[in-house]
Scaffold this motif. Structure first.
Motif, mmCIF file in Angstrom:
data_model
loop_
_atom_site.group_PDB
_atom_site.id
_atom_site.type_symbol
_atom_site.label_atom_id
_atom_site.label_comp_id
_atom_site.label_asym_id
_atom_site.label_seq_id
_atom_site.Cartn_x
_atom_site.Cartn_y
_atom_site.Cartn_z
ATOM 1 N N GLN A 114 0.813 -1.230 0.000
ATOM 2 C CA GLN A 114 0.000 0.000 0.000
ATOM 3 C C GLN A 114 0.838 1.269 0.000
ATOM 4 N N GLN A 115 1.989 1.238 0.711
ATOM 5 C CA GLN A 115 2.803 2.464 0.750
ATOM 6 C C GLN A 115 3.358 2.791 -0.639
ATOM 7 N N GLU A 116 3.908 1.763 -1.284
ATOM 8 C CA GLU A 116 4.484 1.955 -2.621
ATOM 9 C C GLU A 116 3.405 2.400 -3.609
ATOM 10 N N ILE A 117 2.251 1.736 -3.522
ATOM 11 C CA ILE A 117 1.171 2.035 -4.474
ATOM 12 C C ILE A 117 0.679 3.468 -4.256
ATOM 13 N N ARG A 118 0.576 3.860 -3.005
ATOM 14 C CA ARG A 118 0.111 5.221 -2.693
ATOM 15 C C ARG A 118 1.115 6.261 -3.210
ATOM 16 N N ARG A 119 2.394 5.966 -3.033
ATOM 17 C CA ARG A 119 3.420 6.909 -3.519
ATOM 18 C C ARG A 119 3.370 7.031 -5.039
ATOM 19 N N ARG A 120 2.996 5.916 -5.687
ATOM 20 C CA ARG A 120 2.940 5.969 -7.156
ATOM 21 C C ARG A 120 1.650 6.607 -7.646
ATOM 22 N N ALA A 121 0.542 6.253 -7.015
ATOM 23 C CA ALA A 121 -0.767 6.707 -7.508
ATOM 24 C C ALA A 121 -1.075 8.137 -7.079
ATOM 25 N N GLY A 122 -0.443 8.577 -6.008
ATOM 26 C CA GLY A 122 -0.721 9.929 -5.518
ATOM 27 C C GLY A 122 -1.747 9.943 -4.403
ATOM 28 N N ARG A 123 -2.461 8.847 -4.236
ATOM 29 C CA ARG A 123 -3.392 8.702 -3.109
ATOM 30 C C ARG A 123 -3.644 7.210 -2.904
ATOM 31 N N GLY A 124 -4.276 6.884 -1.800
ATOM 32 C CA GLY A 124 -4.527 5.475 -1.516
ATOM 33 C C GLY A 124 -5.579 4.873 -2.439
ATOM 34 N N ILE A 125 -5.579 3.553 -2.509
ATOM 35 C CA ILE A 125 -6.593 2.812 -3.280
ATOM 36 C C ILE A 125 -7.182 1.790 -2.319
ATOM 37 N N ALA A 126 -8.499 1.820 -2.116
ATOM 38 C CA ALA A 126 -9.110 0.907 -1.146
ATOM 39 C C ALA A 126 -10.315 0.205 -1.745
ATOM 40 N N ILE A 127 -10.315 -1.115 -1.649
ATOM 41 C CA ILE A 127 -11.528 -1.864 -2.024
ATOM 42 C C ILE A 127 -12.452 -1.800 -0.818
ATOM 43 N N THR A 128 -13.576 -1.128 -0.979
ATOM 44 C CA THR A 128 -14.465 -0.922 0.170
ATOM 45 C C THR A 128 -15.751 -1.730 0.065
ATOM 46 N N MET A 129 -16.025 -2.307 -1.117
ATOM 47 C CA MET A 129 -17.221 -3.157 -1.270
ATOM 48 C C MET A 129 -16.875 -4.376 -2.104
ATOM 49 N N VAL A 130 -17.435 -5.500 -1.716
ATOM 50 C CA VAL A 130 -17.267 -6.726 -2.494
ATOM 51 C C VAL A 130 -18.647 -7.326 -2.710
#
Ligand code: HSE
Length: 465
Positions: free
Chosen positions: A45-61
């Protein structure tokens, strides 16, 4: 201050919006790939957030089996995920920005993808069947709505081949693509060659090991590979996706004997998805079939369930992409790459995003897909013939009358398993390049000879040089 830098050193770090809420993602259908996506998103998550510019969260399945879905979410150790049985509840949730479709197939998945687009959601899908058959309709709807459809996971799992074709090779006029894009069949062919086993025996092993599906039809009949090469062809040549024009032949009719003879002649048999520009006919070849490939080529040495794709561009020359074409985390790697792209670009003007099929929607060509009879390849032929005077000459005469030039001939005592009379011998003929339609006519004439004792085996050969 809303935007602050976590490191004052780079402009990219300054663009990391540390206070922004994560972009919210809804997942339709949780299984192997969905679980892998949760795990990789959490772990990196840290690496992905640094790359994407913000977090990415799956909140519904959403999954029909909510108990199993909840167990998989719990196993991934992620909190705050709402599990529902109705996929439309995810699409209707205004907080969800991106919908990941991992249901598969052309049925309900198609309706849900179209509904998600209509609701203004971006979509990420691993569904090659859906895109190969209905891609034109889906991309048109997405363009009209100004949303993105990411499908890196649909072709060759973890290998970023869509990104390579669409962006990395964008300077090139692509000439051809040839790929091992189905791991199940490559595993089966590798085992047949290594262990001298027959197709049916290896298929059962592949199913026991979880490589092949309980219903392996799409894999072994070449359909899965055809879906993938259809998508790559559209991106490479700027044409619509046209699965119904692809020629598809699987590996179910392959005999161990042909794998052994091919080896003796310096070739391996691989199930290849091939698409080629044919300027002489103003068309494109689009085909999947078992193919003899010189054993010295790198791609001929891709073994087991691995995938590899060769792309030839006029500027770059030949490039080769290798990796895992399936599996939880390799496929999750591709799904998350699409999530990051969408997170970076969803606020950009839709006209300035990368077009779904590489070419601007208004710049697509309607270049025709050639009929298999127009395709040019060389051939491996195996004829089970009566070992009598004059048989070879009858056969070579027919080939000569169809202007088909012979490259090599091998004669071996036959196994007689298909013989209906006479002392059989296996006659293996390698030809030079010929138009397939001509070969079909020659094959019909040779098959009608009384000295030809069994159906003639014919397998296309590609030099790939
Ligand atoms: N069944 C495929 C394969 C993976 O064997 O490569 C998903 O397309």
């Amino acid at each position: 201050m809303k935007t602050q830098s976590v490191s004052a050193q780079t402009p990219a770090a300054q663009r990391l919006d540390v206070e922004a809420q994560p972009i919210q993602v809804g997942l339709l259908g949780i299984g192997t790939v969905g679980s892998g996506t949760f795990k990789v998103l959490a772990r990196n998550q840290q690496e992905i957030r640094r790359r994407a510019g913000r977090g990415i969260a799956i909140t519904m399945v959403a999954d029909l089996d909510t108990a199993r879905a909840q167990a998989l979410v719990d196993e991934a150790g992620i909190e705050g995920v709402q599990v529902v049985g109705d996929a439309r509840a995810v699409i209707a949730n205004p907080a969800i920005d991106i919908v990941i479709e991992l249901i598969g197939g052309y049925g309900i998945a198609r309706s849900l993808v179209m509904e998600a687009i209509a609701a203004g959601k971006h979509v990420v899908t691993a569904n090659k069947a859906l895109l190969a058959v209905h891609g034109s309709e889906i991309f048109a709807a997405a363009n009209a709505k100004g949303v993105m459809v990411g499908f890196e996971a649909a072709v060759a799992g973890g290998i970023p081949i869509i990104k390579a074709l669409r962006e990395g090779l964008t300077a090139n006029r692509i000439e051809s693509i040839a790929g091992i894009i189905n791991g199940t069949t490559n595993f089966i062919l590798s085992e047949m060659r290594d262990k001298g086993l027959d197709f049916g025996v290896v298929l059962k092993q592949a199913q026991a090991l979880g490589y092949a599906e309980a219903d392996p039809t799409f894999d072994i009949e070449g359909v899965d590979a055809a879906h993938k090469v259809t998508i790559m062809s559209a991106i490479a040549f700027g044409t619509p996706v046209q699965f119904n024009r692809a020629y598809v032949e699987g590996i179910t009719q392959l005999h161990g004997a042909d794998i052994r003879y091919a080896e003796q002649l310096g070739y391996r048999i691989k199930l290849l998805g091939i698409t080629k520009r044919r300027d002489d006919l103003g068309g494109i070849e689009l085909r999947v079939h078992p193919t003899l490939v010189p054993a010295i080529r790198l791609i001929a040495n891709v073994e087991g369930a691995m995938n590899a794709i060769m792309v030839h561009g006029d500027a770059v020359g030949t490039t080769l992409y290798y990796g895992k074409g399936a599996g939880a985390e390799p496929t999750a790697s591709a799904v998350i790459a699409d999530l990051v792209d969408i997170t970076r670009l969803h606020t950009a003007d839709p006209d300035h995003r990368v077009p779904h099929l590489a070419f601007q929607p208004g710049a697509q060509a309607d270049t025709r897909i050639l009929d298999i009879g127009e395709v040019v390849t060389s051939f491996y032929l195996r004829l089970q013939v009566a070992d009598q005077t004059g048989v070879l000459s009858e056969i070579t005469t027919i080939l000569a009358e169809h202007d088909i030039s012979i490259d090599a001939v091998l004669q071996r005592p036959g196994s007689a398993d298909h013989a209906e009379g006479g002392k059989p011998t296996d006659l293996i003929i390698m030809t030079h390049d010929t138009v397939e339609g001509r070969m079909r006519q020659a094959l019909a004439r040779m098959q009608a000879l009384p000295t030809v004792l069994a159906p003639i085996v014919n397998i296309r050969k590609e030099a790939l040089n």
